[in-house]
Design a protein around this motif. Structure first.
Motif, mmCIF file in Angstrom:
data_model
loop_
_atom_site.group_PDB
_atom_site.id
_atom_site.type_symbol
_atom_site.label_atom_id
_atom_site.label_comp_id
_atom_site.label_asym_id
_atom_site.label_seq_id
_atom_site.Cartn_x
_atom_site.Cartn_y
_atom_site.Cartn_z
ATOM 1 N N ASP A 18 0.826 -1.211 0.000
ATOM 2 C CA ASP A 18 0.000 0.000 0.000
ATOM 3 C C ASP A 18 0.859 1.260 0.000
ATOM 4 N N ASP A 19 1.924 1.261 0.812
ATOM 5 C CA ASP A 19 2.793 2.436 0.877
ATOM 6 C C ASP A 19 3.503 2.673 -0.451
ATOM 7 N N LEU A 20 3.952 1.595 -1.075
ATOM 8 C CA LEU A 20 4.628 1.741 -2.364
ATOM 9 C C LEU A 20 3.665 2.257 -3.422
ATOM 10 N N GLU A 21 2.455 1.742 -3.432
ATOM 11 C CA GLU A 21 1.480 2.202 -4.428
ATOM 12 C C GLU A 21 1.132 3.674 -4.209
ATOM 13 N N ARG A 22 0.980 4.075 -2.952
ATOM 14 C CA ARG A 22 0.679 5.489 -2.673
ATOM 15 C C ARG A 22 1.818 6.396 -3.133
ATOM 16 N N LEU A 23 3.056 5.972 -2.869
ATOM 17 C CA LEU A 23 4.203 6.771 -3.297
ATOM 18 C C LEU A 23 4.237 6.898 -4.813
ATOM 19 N N VAL A 78 4.076 10.312 -7.031
ATOM 20 C CA VAL A 78 5.149 10.693 -7.944
ATOM 21 C C VAL A 78 4.620 10.872 -9.365
ATOM 22 N N LEU A 79 3.836 9.913 -9.827
ATOM 23 C CA LEU A 79 3.369 9.947 -11.214
ATOM 24 C C LEU A 79 2.429 11.120 -11.476
ATOM 25 N N THR A 80 1.588 11.465 -10.506
ATOM 26 C CA THR A 80 0.737 12.651 -10.690
ATOM 27 C C THR A 80 1.577 13.929 -10.627
ATOM 28 N N ALA A 81 2.616 13.912 -9.806
ATOM 29 C CA ALA A 81 3.466 15.098 -9.689
ATOM 30 C C ALA A 81 4.204 15.388 -10.981
ATOM 31 N N VAL A 82 4.588 14.343 -11.726
ATOM 32 C CA VAL A 82 5.347 14.568 -12.969
ATOM 33 C C VAL A 82 4.452 14.814 -14.168
ATOM 34 N N GLY A 83 3.123 14.619 -14.021
ATOM 35 C CA GLY A 83 2.235 14.987 -15.121
ATOM 36 C C GLY A 83 1.245 13.951 -15.601
ATOM 37 N N PHE A 84 1.228 12.762 -15.003
ATOM 38 C CA PHE A 84 0.219 11.775 -15.374
ATOM 39 C C PHE A 84 -1.110 12.129 -14.707
ATOM 40 N N SER A 85 -2.210 11.848 -15.380
ATOM 41 C CA SER A 85 -3.517 12.042 -14.770
ATOM 42 C C SER A 85 -3.650 11.082 -13.595
ATOM 43 N N ARG A 86 -4.589 11.384 -12.707
ATOM 44 C CA ARG A 86 -4.799 10.515 -11.545
ATOM 45 C C ARG A 86 -5.175 9.099 -11.992
ATOM 46 N N LYS A 87 -5.982 9.008 -13.032
ATOM 47 C CA LYS A 87 -6.422 7.701 -13.533
ATOM 48 C C LYS A 87 -5.242 6.913 -14.081
ATOM 49 N N ALA A 88 -4.388 7.568 -14.876
ATOM 50 C CA ALA A 88 -3.229 6.897 -15.451
ATOM 51 C C ALA A 88 -2.229 6.517 -14.367
ATOM 52 N N ALA A 89 -2.021 7.419 -13.421
ATOM 53 C CA ALA A 89 -1.079 7.148 -12.333
ATOM 54 C C ALA A 89 -1.528 5.953 -11.502
ATOM 55 N N ALA A 99 -3.443 3.432 -12.481
ATOM 56 C CA ALA A 99 -3.334 2.196 -13.262
ATOM 57 C C ALA A 99 -1.886 1.718 -13.338
ATOM 58 N N LEU A 100 -0.952 2.614 -13.615
ATOM 59 C CA LEU A 100 0.446 2.231 -13.711
ATOM 60 C C LEU A 100 0.997 1.822 -12.351
ATOM 61 N N SER A 101 0.612 2.529 -11.305
ATOM 62 C CA SER A 101 1.084 2.186 -9.960
ATOM 63 C C SER A 101 0.596 0.812 -9.547
ATOM 64 N N ARG A 102 -0.657 0.523 -9.849
ATOM 65 C CA ARG A 102 -1.231 -0.780 -9.494
ATOM 66 C C ARG A 102 -0.453 -1.908 -10.184
ATOM 67 N N GLN A 103 -0.184 -1.734 -11.465
ATOM 68 C CA GLN A 103 0.542 -2.780 -12.189
ATOM 69 C C GLN A 103 1.984 -2.889 -11.697
ATOM 70 N N THR A 104 2.609 -1.761 -11.400
ATOM 71 C CA THR A 104 3.996 -1.774 -10.938
ATOM 72 C C THR A 104 4.136 -2.550 -9.643
ATOM 73 N N VAL A 105 3.236 -2.303 -8.703
ATOM 74 C CA VAL A 105 3.275 -3.013 -7.427
ATOM 75 C C VAL A 105 3.012 -4.505 -7.639
ATOM 76 N N PHE A 106 2.070 -4.819 -8.504
ATOM 77 C CA PHE A 106 1.758 -6.213 -8.816
ATOM 78 C C PHE A 106 3.003 -6.907 -9.369
ATOM 79 N N SER A 107 3.716 -6.236 -10.268
ATOM 80 C CA SER A 107 4.936 -6.806 -10.846
ATOM 81 C C SER A 107 5.980 -7.048 -9.767
ATOM 82 N N GLU A 108 6.128 -6.095 -8.840
ATOM 83 C CA GLU A 108 7.081 -6.274 -7.748
ATOM 84 C C GLU A 108 6.658 -7.441 -6.850
#
Length: 330
Positions: free
Chosen positions: A6-11, A15-26, A28-37
């Motif tokens: 949960d902490d990794l996904e929140r981070l 980060v992704l919204t801060a650099v310019g991804f929409s909340r929806k895109a951020a 989705a990518l965060s969810r998959q990234t954590v799943f991969s880890e």
């Protein structure tokens, strides 16, 4: 550094919204990234997020893209990724995909005009966790030589297959058409290590064990023409059927400002339509193959790794976390 999922996904979302991804895109990518880890696929986990951030900054990815979804047939869901993340479109339709597959017996998602999709196995696993058999395929820019060629004509063109079982995690086969993943050669180049023979050719079409020369040349398929044939099959599913760029026509995901406009094909089948006892039969067969015949069952190690991380957290490189947090401070 150990972090809860949960902490990794929140981070990552922060980060992704801060650099310019929409909340929806951020999300989705965060969810998959954590799943991969969780699955132990670190090369397409946190480390791969920086590739997406680089793509956003260079203009290869539209971080605010709103995928366009249509229904060309009852058993088909089409997504125009609009130059954004394929994870966004897939997250938007996964509930519809599962519902349609269970209502009609099968349903396919065909997505085009998006960047590369990260861990293909995560798409398949999400569907098998919902009780469905899944076949997924994706393409991207040319990295892999075709049968008889010495120049790249396909991407690594992976295919993933998963199926549920009653008494254990889903069977998961997730492999590229190349002898190794592109990221493995890139990492070897960064470490200054040689790569095994049979992985790649240099720019002159000669076999090489130098990863830097391999990055300037082309990857080789596994099993010679058999792997190349699989790459061609994936190309037809992921680019031909979806209307995405053929790999030969896809811009680089590492250079320039153009989206590769690659494709993603995901087929979901409900086995209960044919046989309600399918998950139990799969369990019996998997146990028989593994215990009685010593067959390696793909996906079990990933499932064990995920169970461990869900309890004990994910170990993430300190430097990667520092780099992520620095992006929120910019």
């Amino acid at each position: 550094m150990m972090m809860t999922t949960d902490d990794l996904e929140r981070l990552l979302v922060e980060v992704l919204t801060a650099v310019g991804f929409s909340r929806k895109a951020a999300a989705a990518l965060s969810r998959q990234t954590v799943f991969s880890e969780e699955l132990g696929q670190h090369s397409v986990g946190v480390a791969h997020v920086f590739d997406y951030i680089d793509g956003l900054e260079a203009g290869r990815i539209d971080g605010a893209a709103e995928p366009e979804i249509s229904d060309p047939a009852p058993t088909m869901i089409r997504i125009d990724g609009k130059g954004g993340l394929p994870q966004t479109g897939f997250d938007m339709v996964i509930d519809r995909l599962v519902s349609r597959a269970k209502e009609l017996g099968m349903c396919a998602v065909l997505q085009n005009n998006a960047t590369t999709c990260g861990s293909l196995g995560t798409y398949a696993l999400r569907l098998s966790n919902a009780g469905l058999v899944c076949l997924a395929a994706t393409n991207g820019p040319p990295l892999l030589a075709g049968s008889g060629s010495t120049k790249p004509v396909f991407c690594t063109n992976p295919m993933a297959f998963s199926t549920p079982q009653a008494d254990g995690p889903p069977l998961l086969i997730d492999q590229s058409s190349s002898a190794t993943a592109y990221v493995n050669i890139r990492e070897a180049a960064e470490r200054g290590e040689a790569i095994p023979a049979g992985w790649a050719l240099d720019r002159d079409g000669k076999p090489t064990t130098d990863p830097k020369a391999a990055l300037m040349g082309t990857l080789l398929s596994y099993g010679g023409s058999r792997g190349a044939n699989m790459a061609l099959m994936v190309e037809v599913l992921a680019a031909g059927l979806t209307g995405a760029n053929w790999s030969l026509d896809a811009p680089s995901v590492f250079e320039g400002d153009q989206c590769p406009a690659s494709g993603l094909f995901v087929l979901a089948i409900d086995p209960a339509v044919i046989d309600p006892d399918f998950p139990k039969r799969m369990s019996v067969q998997i146990q028989r193959l593994g215990k009685d015949y010593g067959v390696h069952i793909p996906g079990l190690a990933k499932a064990e790794n995920r169970a461990h991380t869900l309890c004990g957290g994910i170990e993430v490189d300190d430097r990667a976390i520092e780099r992520l947090r620095a992006l929120t401070a910019d």
